[in-house]
Design an enzyme around this catalytic site. Structure first.
Site, short mmCIF file in Angstrom:
data_model
loop_
_atom_site.label_atom_id
_atom_site.label_comp_id
_atom_site.label_asym_id
_atom_site.label_seq_id
_atom_site.Cartn_x
_atom_site.Cartn_y
_atom_site.Cartn_z
N GLY A 163 -5.54 -31.74 -0.07
CA GLY A 163 -5.33 -32.87 0.98
C GLY A 163 -4.20 -33.87 0.78
O GLY A 163 -3.57 -34.40 1.70
N SER A 164 -4.05 -34.28 -0.71
CA SER A 164 -3.37 -35.27 -1.00
C SER A 164 -2.97 -34.89 -2.30
O SER A 164 -3.63 -35.35 -3.30
CB SER A 164 -3.98 -36.64 -0.68
OG SER A 164 -2.90 -37.56 -1.00
N LYS B 58 -12.06 -31.68 17.97
CA LYS B 58 -12.84 -32.64 16.96
C LYS B 58 -14.30 -32.63 17.44
O LYS B 58 -14.53 -32.96 18.58
CB LYS B 58 -12.25 -34.06 17.00
CG LYS B 58 -12.84 -34.79 16.10
CD LYS B 58 -12.55 -34.64 14.64
CE LYS B 58 -13.36 -35.64 13.93
NZ LYS B 58 -12.97 -35.67 12.38
N GLY C 133 -14.34 -30.66 11.32
CA GLY C 133 -15.33 -31.33 11.30
C GLY C 133 -15.57 -32.76 10.86
O GLY C 133 -14.25 -33.29 11.19
N PRO D 227 1.72 -33.52 0.36
CA PRO D 227 2.18 -34.82 -0.68
C PRO D 227 1.36 -36.07 -0.07
O PRO D 227 1.29 -36.16 1.22
CB PRO D 227 3.59 -34.77 -0.48
CG PRO D 227 3.79 -34.02 1.04
CD PRO D 227 2.83 -33.10 1.02
#
Length: 240
Positions: free
Chosen positions: A170-171, A37, A110, A200
């Protein structure tokens, strides 16, 4: 592919959970994985950050965090307000390169979008990716507005000679709206790169064992999963 940079088209698009899915899938394929990170903001020293969340979901991966700032702001701003040293792109590249000597795959996550500033000189994740000459996965949202932000991100990458490896949604909602369904065909065109997965909605709330078992089903073979983008598009395509 020793280092893979993971950016979002903005905040809250599922970047950390996507990073965890990529890590879990690589681990299932037998690879040693580290997650870096670049800078964690908005989290106190005693709170769990993005790296800890990736480790919780993905399992036996090495986690590293270069800096942590308490305010939920862009890293450069958060560092200034905290009176702490900023993270520079060269710091990110150096740390990722070192981890790559000890792991098969290093995932560099990022903060927010590609051009969020890390230091007063305007250094960004894009600069770190350039230094690393690393491929970049773009994590995007599913619905209305995602085509614009995805194309802007991809154009910036290409202007630096860093064509995106692909896009991960991402979702993906349980009941997708018309825009989300149409975007399955339009996102690859906007990005100039393939869809590499769709997670999901709520995947981050899965039990770790269930998350690790399912992760390869959400990602394409380019990311060592078994997800079929065309089959997914056909299944979710709007009628008519």
């Amino acid at each position: 592919m020793a280092v893979l940079v993971i950016t979002g088209t903005g905040t809250e698009v599922g970047k950390t959970v996507a990073t965890a899915a990529i890590a879990a899938t690589a681990r299932a394929a037998g690879r040693s994985v580290a997650v870096l990170k670049a800078a964690q903001t908005g989290v106190r020293p005693d709170e769990r950050g993005d790296v800890q969340e990736v480790v919780r979901l993905a399992g036996a991966v090495t986690g590293a965090e270069l800096a942590r700032y308490p305010d939920p702001l862009a890293p450069a701003t958060a560092a200034r307000r905290a009176g702490r040293a900023p993270v520079h792109p060269a710091d990110i590249a150096e740390a990722a390169a070192k981890l790559a000597t000890e792991h098969d795959l290093v995932l560099v996550e990022g903060a927010g979008g590609l051009l969020v500033r890390f230091d007063p000189a305007g250094g960004t994740l894009a600069d770190a990716a350039e230094l690393l000459a690393a491929p970049v996965v773009v994590v995007a949202s599913a619905g209305l507005g995602t085509l614009n932000t995805t194309e802007l991100t991809s154009r910036e990458l290409r202007s630096r000679g860093l064509a995106p490896l692909g896009v991960v949604i991402g979702s993906w909602p349980a009941v997708p709206d018309l825009a989300s369904r149409c975007n399955l065909a339009d996102l690859p065109e906007a990005a100039g790169a393939p869809l590499l997965g769709a997670l999901p909605a709520g995947a981050g709330a899965f039990a770790p064992s269930a998350f690790r078992a399912a992760a390869p089903l959400w990602l394409a073979p380019r990311l060592e999963g078994v997800w079929d983008a065309e089959a997914f598009r056909v299944r979710e395509a709007p009628p008519g």
